[in-house]
Design an enzyme around this catalytic site. Sequence first.
Site, PDB file in Angstrom:
ATOM      1  N   GLU A  89       0.623  -1.084  -0.115  1.00  0.00           N
ATOM      2  CA  GLU A  89       0.245  -0.047   0.040  1.00  0.00           C
ATOM      3  C   GLU A  89       0.747   1.182  -0.065  1.00  0.00           C
ATOM      4  O   GLU A  89       2.113   1.117   0.625  1.00  0.00           O
ATOM      5  CB  GLU A  89      -0.927   0.002   1.277  1.00  0.00           C
ATOM      6  CG  GLU A  89      -2.160  -0.944   1.038  1.00  0.00           C
ATOM      7  CD  GLU A  89      -3.086  -1.181   2.552  1.00  0.00           C
ATOM      8  OE1 GLU A  89      -3.908  -1.337   2.191  1.00  0.00           O
ATOM      9  OE2 GLU A  89      -2.091  -1.286   3.741  1.00  0.00           O
ATOM     10  N   CYS A 104       3.571   8.442   1.173  1.00  0.00           N
ATOM     11  CA  CYS A 104       3.909   7.320   1.926  1.00  0.00           C
ATOM     12  C   CYS A 104       4.330   6.248   1.403  1.00  0.00           C
ATOM     13  O   CYS A 104       3.345   5.689   0.661  1.00  0.00           O
ATOM     14  CB  CYS A 104       3.149   7.485   3.286  1.00  0.00           C
ATOM     15  SG  CYS A 104       3.624   6.217   4.544  1.00  0.00           S
ATOM     16  N   CYS A 127       6.730  -6.924   7.372  1.00  0.00           N
ATOM     17  CA  CYS A 127       7.751  -6.163   8.080  1.00  0.00           C
ATOM     18  C   CYS A 127       8.353  -7.400   9.209  1.00  0.00           C
ATOM     19  O   CYS A 127       7.411  -7.884   9.809  1.00  0.00           O
ATOM     20  CB  CYS A 127       7.677  -5.012   8.695  1.00  0.00           C
ATOM     21  SG  CYS A 127       9.150  -4.327   9.564  1.00  0.00           S
ATOM     22  N   CYS A 167       6.919  -4.763  15.480  1.00  0.00           N
ATOM     23  CA  CYS A 167       6.337  -3.956  16.531  1.00  0.00           C
ATOM     24  C   CYS A 167       4.951  -4.022  17.132  1.00  0.00           C
ATOM     25  O   CYS A 167       4.073  -4.605  16.162  1.00  0.00           O
ATOM     26  CB  CYS A 167       6.722  -2.612  16.276  1.00  0.00           C
ATOM     27  SG  CYS A 167       8.270  -1.896  15.618  1.00  0.00           S
ATOM     28  N   GLY A 169       7.031  -1.937   6.128  1.00  0.00           N
ATOM     29  CA  GLY A 169       8.442  -2.302   5.931  1.00  0.00           C
ATOM     30  C   GLY A 169       9.546  -1.291   6.445  1.00  0.00           C
ATOM     31  O   GLY A 169       9.064  -0.226   6.943  1.00  0.00           O
ATOM     32  N   SER A 219      12.380   6.588   7.783  1.00  0.00           N
ATOM     33  CA  SER A 219      12.073   6.380   9.088  1.00  0.00           C
ATOM     34  C   SER A 219      12.586   5.111   9.501  1.00  0.00           C
ATOM     35  O   SER A 219      12.204   4.010   8.775  1.00  0.00           O
ATOM     36  CB  SER A 219      10.632   6.363   9.307  1.00  0.00           C
ATOM     37  OG  SER A 219      10.110   5.823  10.597  1.00  0.00           O
ATOM     38  N   SER A 222      12.224   5.995  15.080  1.00  0.00           N
ATOM     39  CA  SER A 222      10.859   5.713  15.751  1.00  0.00           C
ATOM     40  C   SER A 222      11.583   5.303  17.103  1.00  0.00           C
ATOM     41  O   SER A 222      11.994   4.318  17.586  1.00  0.00           O
ATOM     42  CB  SER A 222      10.258   4.469  15.159  1.00  0.00           C
ATOM     43  OG  SER A 222       9.629   4.834  14.026  1.00  0.00           O
ATOM     44  N   LEU A 223      11.305   6.353  18.198  1.00  0.00           N
ATOM     45  CA  LEU A 223      11.651   5.845  19.654  1.00  0.00           C
ATOM     46  C   LEU A 223      10.483   5.327  20.429  1.00  0.00           C
ATOM     47  O   LEU A 223      10.875   4.051  20.975  1.00  0.00           O
ATOM     48  CB  LEU A 223      11.863   7.438  20.267  1.00  0.00           C
ATOM     49  CG  LEU A 223      13.040   7.493  20.994  1.00  0.00           C
ATOM     50  CD1 LEU A 223      14.280   7.058  20.435  1.00  0.00           C
ATOM     51  CD2 LEU A 223      13.225   8.961  21.340  1.00  0.00           C
ATOM     52  N   HIS A 224       9.348   6.017  20.599  1.00  0.00           N
ATOM     53  CA  HIS A 224       8.065   5.309  21.097  1.00  0.00           C
ATOM     54  C   HIS A 224       8.132   4.842  22.817  1.00  0.00           C
ATOM     55  O   HIS A 224       7.254   4.576  23.361  1.00  0.00           O
ATOM     56  CB  HIS A 224       7.867   4.293  20.351  1.00  0.00           C
ATOM     57  CG  HIS A 224       7.539   4.434  18.856  1.00  0.00           C
ATOM     58  ND1 HIS A 224       7.223   5.667  18.519  1.00  0.00           N
ATOM     59  CD2 HIS A 224       7.461   3.490  17.787  1.00  0.00           C
ATOM     60  CE1 HIS A 224       7.203   5.512  17.000  1.00  0.00           C
ATOM     61  NE2 HIS A 224       7.316   4.348  16.781  1.00  0.00           N
ATOM     62  N   ASN A 261      -2.678   5.004  16.663  1.00  0.00           N
ATOM     63  CA  ASN A 261      -3.658   4.616  15.764  1.00  0.00           C
ATOM     64  C   ASN A 261      -4.168   3.188  15.932  1.00  0.00           C
ATOM     65  O   ASN A 261      -3.202   2.435  16.031  1.00  0.00           O
ATOM     66  CB  ASN A 261      -3.223   4.725  14.064  1.00  0.00           C
ATOM     67  CG  ASN A 261      -3.197   6.245  13.867  1.00  0.00           C
ATOM     68  OD1 ASN A 261      -3.837   7.054  14.133  1.00  0.00           O
ATOM     69  ND2 ASN A 261      -2.012   6.556  13.215  1.00  0.00           N
ATOM     70  N   CYS A 265      -0.283   6.142   9.936  1.00  0.00           N
ATOM     71  CA  CYS A 265       0.865   5.244  10.585  1.00  0.00           C
ATOM     72  C   CYS A 265       0.517   4.059  11.170  1.00  0.00           C
ATOM     73  O   CYS A 265      -0.395   4.010  12.073  1.00  0.00           O
ATOM     74  CB  CYS A 265       1.638   6.346  11.599  1.00  0.00           C
ATOM     75  SG  CYS A 265       2.070   7.763  10.589  1.00  0.00           S
TER      76      CYS A 265
HETATM   77  N1  SAH Z   1       9.671   0.837   9.773  1.00  0.00           N
HETATM   78  C1  SAH Z   1       9.695   2.259   9.798  1.00  0.00           C
HETATM   79  C2  SAH Z   1       9.009   2.914   9.093  1.00  0.00           C
HETATM   80  C3  SAH Z   1       7.514   2.519   8.712  1.00  0.00           C
HETATM   81  S1  SAH Z   1       6.372   2.673  10.058  1.00  0.00           S
HETATM   82  C4  SAH Z   1       9.643   2.520  11.280  1.00  0.00           C
HETATM   83  O1  SAH Z   1       9.128   1.887  12.292  1.00  0.00           O
HETATM   84  O2  SAH Z   1       9.884   3.572  11.774  1.00  0.00           O
HETATM   85  C5  SAH Z   1       6.431   4.398   9.884  1.00  0.00           C
HETATM   86  C6  SAH Z   1       5.945   5.023  11.548  1.00  0.00           C
HETATM   87  O3  SAH Z   1       4.721   4.664  11.783  1.00  0.00           O
HETATM   88  C7  SAH Z   1       6.788   4.724  12.622  1.00  0.00           C
HETATM   89  O4  SAH Z   1       7.190   5.768  13.499  1.00  0.00           O
HETATM   90  C8  SAH Z   1       6.097   3.636  13.555  1.00  0.00           C
HETATM   91  O5  SAH Z   1       6.543   3.494  14.691  1.00  0.00           O
HETATM   92  C9  SAH Z   1       4.747   4.226  13.216  1.00  0.00           C
HETATM   93  N2  SAH Z   1       3.548   3.291  13.625  1.00  0.00           N
HETATM   94  C10 SAH Z   1       3.380   2.033  13.584  1.00  0.00           C
HETATM   95  N3  SAH Z   1       2.369   1.641  14.105  1.00  0.00           N
HETATM   96  C11 SAH Z   1       1.600   2.887  14.544  1.00  0.00           C
HETATM   97  C12 SAH Z   1       0.417   2.968  15.027  1.00  0.00           C
HETATM   98  N4  SAH Z   1      -0.353   2.005  15.223  1.00  0.00           N
HETATM   99  N5  SAH Z   1       0.193   4.349  15.492  1.00  0.00           N
HETATM  100  C13 SAH Z   1       0.869   5.483  14.842  1.00  0.00           C
HETATM  101  N6  SAH Z   1       1.858   5.282  14.404  1.00  0.00           N
HETATM  102  C14 SAH Z   1       2.459   4.098  14.268  1.00  0.00           C
HETATM  103 FE1  SF4 Z   2       7.990  -2.623  10.924  1.00  0.00          FE
HETATM  104 FE2  SF4 Z   2       8.067  -0.061  11.514  1.00  0.00          FE
HETATM  105 FE3  SF4 Z   2       5.714  -1.586  11.626  1.00  0.00          FE
HETATM  106 FE4  SF4 Z   2       7.850  -1.761  13.334  1.00  0.00          FE
HETATM  107  S1  SF4 Z   2       6.648   0.121  12.931  1.00  0.00           S
HETATM  108  S2  SF4 Z   2       6.656  -3.535  12.604  1.00  0.00           S
HETATM  109  S3  SF4 Z   2       9.641  -1.497  11.995  1.00  0.00           S
HETATM  110  S4  SF4 Z   2       6.699  -1.130   9.889  1.00  0.00           S
END
Ligand code: SAH
Ligand code: SF4
Length: 370
Positions: free
Chosen positions: A107, A125, A132, A136, A188, A220, A243-245, A319, A362
């Site tokens: 997508e 995007c 992937c 996460c 990915g 990212s 992505s720190l989180h 989200n 995201c």
């Molecule tokens: N794999 C890379 C890029 C794709 S994800 C990464 O993880 O950075 C792109 C962004 O969306 C990342 O910051 C990821 O943590 C965030 N993301 C993933 N799941 C999400 C969710 N449920 N709500 C908000 N952001 C999310």
């Molecule tokens: Fe992969 Fe990024 Fe999703 Fe983590 S947040 S599973 S690295 S796409």
Amino acid sequence: MPDCRKEFNDEEPREKKYFAVRGLEKEEISDFLAKLKEKSFRGDQVFRWVQAQAVQSWAEMTNLSVDLQEKLASTFSLVPLKLVQEQVSRDGTRKYLWELVDGQRIESVLLFHAGDFTRKRTTLCLSTQVGCPMGCGFCATGKLGFTRNLTVGEIVSQVLDLTALQRHREGLRQEQFKINNLVYMGMGEPLLNLPVVLKSIKLLNYKDGQNIGIRRITISTCGLVPQIDQLAAAGLDFVLAVSLHAPNNELRNRIMPINRQYPLEKLLNACRRYIKQTGQRITFEYVLIKGFNDSLQAAAELAALLRGMKANLNVIPVNTIGGRQYQRPSFEDIQRFVSFLQEKGIAAVLREEKGSDIAGACGQLAGGLE
Ligand code: SAH
Ligand code: SF4
């Protein structure tokens, strides 16, 4: 000439053509044409048709003879992505589900900024993998597991086919519709497909191609330390987002398996090296999850981690992706978290979320399987 068949990870492409022309640089096309005793400017012409005009077929290359079109067609593949579904969000965001030559699905999400159609600022995007492997916990793509890396042609095609579609639909000329910004934030982990991602950036940045400004391109990552070092050495000026989180290892381990391999101290040290070597700011992303990482205590830890770093922080309310495990905090709690960080001198912003009603925000991309 690279063998682009290898790009398909040894899987047989649906169209048994040879080199994916959308994944080739101008010189690579010219080298081939030189072997056919064609003049070198033909390479420039073909490159412009492919990358700038985003043509869908050889026949559209009207300044080439039919004979040359046929020769090109017998050597190169020019297979557009197959559009399976397009969804339009209440806020105008569009999500595209594409089928690849081997039947896999990915997508892309097109975001419009303010302004009327032809002057709109657009951000696309992009996906870099089918699924992937990073797992996460809060991410729909992670739930799919990993199938394969995308090829250069498949990444570039997300831009080209969407651009062709929008131009055709609205009857716009080349200069009237263009993607302005790219974020490698779709399905990915881009740094697991790094050489391919870098070549796609090079192609999309080409003056004779889509000419997307390098500072308008963001990659990212979930935090792969060796690849961050490689990026620092690559000397390209795109924006790096990390992505720190979570503000500590205990919490980060619970939602991001990668943290066991590269814990926060190692990751932040790599980010410091990156900033030092490139002189660029890093963007950190922090997904805010109710009752998990949204306390003022967490904000204080986060502020301490980022203190003194040349960095921006995007705070993104999580989200939902099915189930109720990860919920957004209340609006007041989100504001309180962001304000606290700002008062501590951190360049924190609340990122506006788009397309969540079509699972296009995201972390919601699941290749049509959501
Ligand atoms: N794999 C890379 C890029 C794709 S994800 C990464 O993880 O950075 C792109 C962004 O969306 C990342 O910051 C990821 O943590 C965030 N993301 C993933 N799941 C999400 C969710 N449920 N709500 C908000 N952001 C999310
Ligand atoms: Fe992969 Fe990024 Fe999703 Fe983590 S947040 S599973 S690295 S796409």
